[in-house]
Write a protein that holds these residues in place. Sequence first.
Motif, PDB file in Angstrom:
ATOM      1  N   VAL A  35      49.075  59.559  48.286  1.00 52.96           N
ATOM      2  CA  VAL A  35      47.664  59.200  48.488  1.00 52.96           C
ATOM      3  C   VAL A  35      47.140  58.411  47.283  1.00 52.96           C
ATOM      4  O   VAL A  35      46.442  57.404  47.441  1.00 52.96           O
ATOM      5  N   THR A  36      47.472  58.860  46.069  1.00 53.16           N
ATOM      6  CA  THR A  36      46.993  58.129  44.890  1.00 53.16           C
ATOM      7  C   THR A  36      47.643  56.747  44.799  1.00 53.16           C
ATOM      8  O   THR A  36      47.006  55.784  44.363  1.00 53.16           O
ATOM      9  N   GLY A  37      48.907  56.652  45.213  1.00 50.97           N
ATOM     10  CA  GLY A  37      49.545  55.338  45.260  1.00 50.97           C
ATOM     11  C   GLY A  37      48.849  54.426  46.253  1.00 50.97           C
ATOM     12  O   GLY A  37      48.691  53.225  46.011  1.00 50.97           O
ATOM     13  N   ALA A  38      48.418  55.014  47.383  1.00 53.57           N
ATOM     14  CA  ALA A  38      47.656  54.224  48.351  1.00 53.57           C
ATOM     15  C   ALA A  38      46.333  53.769  47.755  1.00 53.57           C
ATOM     16  O   ALA A  38      45.892  52.634  47.976  1.00 53.57           O
ATOM     17  N   ALA A  39      45.698  54.647  46.959  1.00 55.69           N
ATOM     18  CA  ALA A  39      44.434  54.269  46.323  1.00 55.69           C
ATOM     19  C   ALA A  39      44.631  53.091  45.371  1.00 55.69           C
ATOM     20  O   ALA A  39      43.788  52.195  45.289  1.00 55.69           O
ATOM     21  N   VAL A  40      45.758  53.084  44.661  1.00 57.17           N
ATOM     22  CA  VAL A  40      46.055  51.963  43.766  1.00 57.17           C
ATOM     23  C   VAL A  40      46.143  50.667  44.565  1.00 57.17           C
ATOM     24  O   VAL A  40      45.559  49.639  44.196  1.00 57.17           O
ATOM     25  N   ARG A  41      46.836  50.723  45.692  1.00 56.80           N
ATOM     26  CA  ARG A  41      47.024  49.513  46.490  1.00 56.80           C
ATOM     27  C   ARG A  41      45.735  49.095  47.176  1.00 56.80           C
ATOM     28  O   ARG A  41      45.400  47.900  47.227  1.00 56.80           O
ATOM     29  N   LEU A  42      44.994  50.052  47.704  1.00 59.01           N
ATOM     30  CA  LEU A  42      43.807  49.729  48.494  1.00 59.01           C
ATOM     31  C   LEU A  42      42.632  49.252  47.637  1.00 59.01           C
ATOM     32  O   LEU A  42      41.708  48.617  48.154  1.00 59.01           O
ATOM     33  N   LEU A  47      48.117  45.873  39.689  1.00 62.90           N
ATOM     34  CA  LEU A  47      48.415  45.252  38.394  1.00 62.90           C
ATOM     35  C   LEU A  47      47.301  45.558  37.402  1.00 62.90           C
ATOM     36  O   LEU A  47      47.060  44.793  36.470  1.00 62.90           O
ATOM     37  N   GLY A  48      46.622  46.712  37.600  1.00 68.25           N
ATOM     38  CA  GLY A  48      45.621  47.135  36.634  1.00 68.25           C
ATOM     39  C   GLY A  48      46.220  47.327  35.263  1.00 68.25           C
ATOM     40  O   GLY A  48      45.590  47.042  34.241  1.00 68.25           O
ATOM     41  N   CYS A  49      47.444  47.837  35.231  1.00 69.73           N
ATOM     42  CA  CYS A  49      48.285  47.805  34.028  1.00 69.73           C
ATOM     43  C   CYS A  49      49.318  46.714  34.288  1.00 69.73           C
ATOM     44  O   CYS A  49      50.233  46.892  35.099  1.00 69.73           O
ATOM     45  N   PRO A  50      49.216  45.561  33.613  1.00 64.58           N
ATOM     46  CA  PRO A  50      50.011  44.401  34.018  1.00 64.58           C
ATOM     47  C   PRO A  50      51.478  44.450  33.620  1.00 64.58           C
ATOM     48  O   PRO A  50      52.221  43.537  33.972  1.00 64.58           O
ATOM     49  N   GLU A  65      38.114  47.541  28.511  1.00 61.29           N
ATOM     50  CA  GLU A  65      38.002  46.158  28.958  1.00 61.29           C
ATOM     51  C   GLU A  65      38.750  45.908  30.268  1.00 61.29           C
ATOM     52  O   GLU A  65      38.465  44.935  30.987  1.00 61.29           O
ATOM     53  N   MET A  66      39.709  46.775  30.588  1.00 59.50           N
ATOM     54  CA  MET A  66      40.509  46.581  31.798  1.00 59.50           C
ATOM     55  C   MET A  66      39.785  47.074  33.047  1.00 59.50           C
ATOM     56  O   MET A  66      40.248  46.839  34.157  1.00 59.50           O
ATOM     57  N   GLY A  67      38.668  47.777  32.871  1.00 64.03           N
ATOM     58  CA  GLY A  67      37.832  48.154  33.996  1.00 64.03           C
ATOM     59  C   GLY A  67      38.424  49.245  34.868  1.00 64.03           C
ATOM     60  O   GLY A  67      39.396  49.923  34.512  1.00 64.03           O
ATOM     61  N   ILE A  68      37.832  49.391  36.037  1.00 64.22           N
ATOM     62  CA  ILE A  68      38.204  50.459  36.949  1.00 64.22           C
ATOM     63  C   ILE A  68      39.624  50.293  37.470  1.00 64.22           C
ATOM     64  O   ILE A  68      40.338  51.277  37.699  1.00 64.22           O
ATOM     65  N   ASN A  69      40.094  49.069  37.653  1.00 63.15           N
ATOM     66  CA  ASN A  69      41.459  48.858  38.161  1.00 63.15           C
ATOM     67  C   ASN A  69      42.502  49.370  37.178  1.00 63.15           C
ATOM     68  O   ASN A  69      43.491  50.001  37.576  1.00 63.15           O
ATOM     69  N   GLY A  70      42.271  49.113  35.898  1.00 63.88           N
ATOM     70  CA  GLY A  70      43.190  49.633  34.890  1.00 63.88           C
ATOM     71  C   GLY A  70      43.184  51.144  34.856  1.00 63.88           C
ATOM     72  O   GLY A  70      44.229  51.787  34.713  1.00 63.88           O
TER      73      GLY A  70
END
Length: 321
Positions: A35-42, A47-50, A65-70
């Motif tokens: 589920v958390t992996g799905a949250a990352v994708r959705l 690439l929040g951590c590039p 600085e990386m925001g919510i995606n990071g």
Amino acid sequence: MKYTALLSSRPFRWCGDHLRGLALASLIANIGIIVTGAAVRLTASGLGCPTWPRCTDESYTTTPEMGINGAIEFGNRLLTFVLIAIAVACFLGALARRRRSLIRLSVAVALGIPGQGVIGGITVLTNLNPWVVGLHFILSIVLVAGAYALWRRVDAGDGEPILLVPAPIRHLAWINMAVSFAVIVAGVVVTGSGPHSGDHGAKRNGLDPDRLSQVHADLVFLLVGLTVALWFALRAVGAPAEAVRAAAVLFWVEMAQGVIGFVQYFTHLPVLLVGLHMLGSGLVWTATLAVLWSLRTRPPVPEPASPLPQPTPATTPAPVP
């Protein structure tokens, strides 16, 4: 002597006493990371951590600085350490129980978690290649199976399995499990062709999502039909109540998952429904495993019989001089 004393120490005893709960925690955590992996994708946080294994070239952690995606991607990575901690506790508990079956299962689950981390790293380094992302999900499904097996074996014995239903019913259950896995694989391929790629610049697999969705739906219809057949067959042969109940649960879980799947398709894949569908895939798979496990039981290994005491030879008293 030292080995025996170590297994009798407080940490080992605690893990051994709570092994069933730890195995259940492992099962829940491995479904949860789907589920958390799905949250990352959705949330387009793939690439929040590039980079990998660091979050950035300079740091292992995310920055404001990386925001919510990071934060989302880094949080998903941290959950791997939770899985590792639970897996280590399961291994210690299996050692404390001194059962090879439990030790093997706990080791298999524990080894799969670093493998999952490596595949996750390859996913990032390949800019979310959809085939690698799919492999990441499939390994999660395998780990769910391992964690479920460990949970069920804790209370089962290590004797030869006792089969509770005729062979044709068992064959039908195995076919049902194979089709369930095929449904999951087809869903992974459909996802790789759809819009939720994990990042706005990530590539898709280039396949036609409508045709793939039809194949996925056809496999779902087949799975539901097999499950209904299995449910009625178990009732017809007088199978144990646990097996009949497990088949019924599987059917209703499939129904709920099917409703979510159709609604998400016709509403153009809203994020919330896609996340629920990912959770549902883990629950359908677990319910499928439950049916298979309910068709046999394992008694404890009988203790070796102690040899009968040998009669002591009668002694002839010495003659009195």
